[in-house]
Design a protein around this motif. Structure first.
Motif, short mmCIF file in Angstrom:
data_model
loop_
_atom_site.label_atom_id
_atom_site.label_comp_id
_atom_site.label_asym_id
_atom_site.label_seq_id
_atom_site.Cartn_x
_atom_site.Cartn_y
_atom_site.Cartn_z
N LEU A 76 0.83 -1.20 0.00
CA LEU A 76 0.00 0.00 0.00
C LEU A 76 0.86 1.25 0.00
N ASN A 77 1.90 1.27 0.84
CA ASN A 77 2.81 2.43 0.87
C ASN A 77 3.54 2.59 -0.45
N ARG A 78 3.98 1.49 -1.03
CA ARG A 78 4.67 1.54 -2.32
C ARG A 78 3.74 2.12 -3.39
N GLN A 79 2.50 1.65 -3.38
CA GLN A 79 1.53 2.13 -4.35
C GLN A 79 1.22 3.61 -4.13
N GLN A 80 1.08 4.00 -2.89
CA GLN A 80 0.74 5.39 -2.56
C GLN A 80 1.85 6.35 -2.99
N TYR A 81 3.10 5.98 -2.67
CA TYR A 81 4.20 6.89 -2.96
C TYR A 81 4.65 6.85 -4.41
N SER A 82 4.34 5.77 -5.11
CA SER A 82 4.70 5.75 -6.53
C SER A 82 3.72 6.57 -7.35
N ASN A 83 2.50 6.79 -6.81
CA ASN A 83 1.50 7.62 -7.50
C ASN A 83 1.64 9.09 -7.15
N ALA A 84 2.44 9.41 -6.15
CA ALA A 84 2.56 10.80 -5.71
C ALA A 84 3.43 11.62 -6.63
#
Length: 172
Positions: free
Chosen positions: A164-172
């Motif tokens: 979830l963190n990886r997904q969140q920060y890769s979309n930022a």
């Protein structure tokens, strides 16, 4: 940075792979070990974007509900529903009743239709935000028996949050 086409194509098959692999998980939860369904669904709870890929398939919108139903049926078939007693049971029932009665109160005061079925968006949201977490609590309470089960569930939750963190920060 070059576009990695193969990763994009693999991402398209995640929903289908998850959907197909959930069928045996559902059946194994009923007929073998209910904890399999818990270990499958709990890590996917925070990964909404992954679960949204299931909406294209029959029953995909009810993915979590169906897997939890499989776990509850597995517990029922093993006569393990009595193990769901908890000091929190009364509080959980009161919270569910109070929030549902609040739906009725808001409908009566605002002139909206009475919230009776999950096709009503208000009831659907209530089910997803109140009832499903409560059912997850009782499913975990009924299935997790050993320290090994606790450690495995905790590991899967940590991996899920890492994704979830990886997904969140890769979309930022």
């Amino acid at each position: 940075m070059p576009h990695l086409g193969i990763l994009h194509n693999i991402q398209g098959f995640v929903g289908l792979a998850l959907y197909i692999s959930s069928i045996p998980v559902f059946l194994l939860s009923i007929f073998w070990r209910p904890i399999i369904g818990v270990l499958w669904v709990v890590p996917l709870l925070p990964l909404e974007s992954v679960r949204f890929q299931l909406h294209a398939y029959p029953g995909g919108r009810s993915f979590v509900d169906l897997l939890l139903l499989g776990v509850l049926l597995g517990l029922l078939f093993r006569n393990q529903l009595s193990s769901l007693k908890s000091p929190f049971t009364a509080l959980i029932v009161v919270i569910a009743a109070y929030t549902y009665l609040s739906l009725w109160k808001s409908a009566l005061f605002s002139g909206l239709p009475i919230p009776l079925w999950v096709t009503d968006p208000r009831v659907s949201n209530w089910k997803n935000h109140v009832i499903v977490p409560m059912v997850v609590f009782f499913c975990v309470l009924g299935t997790v028996r050993t320290m090994k089960d606790i450690k495995l569930l905790l590991l899967l939750m940590c991996l899920s949050l890492t994704l979830l963190n990886r997904q969140q920060y890769s979309n930022a």
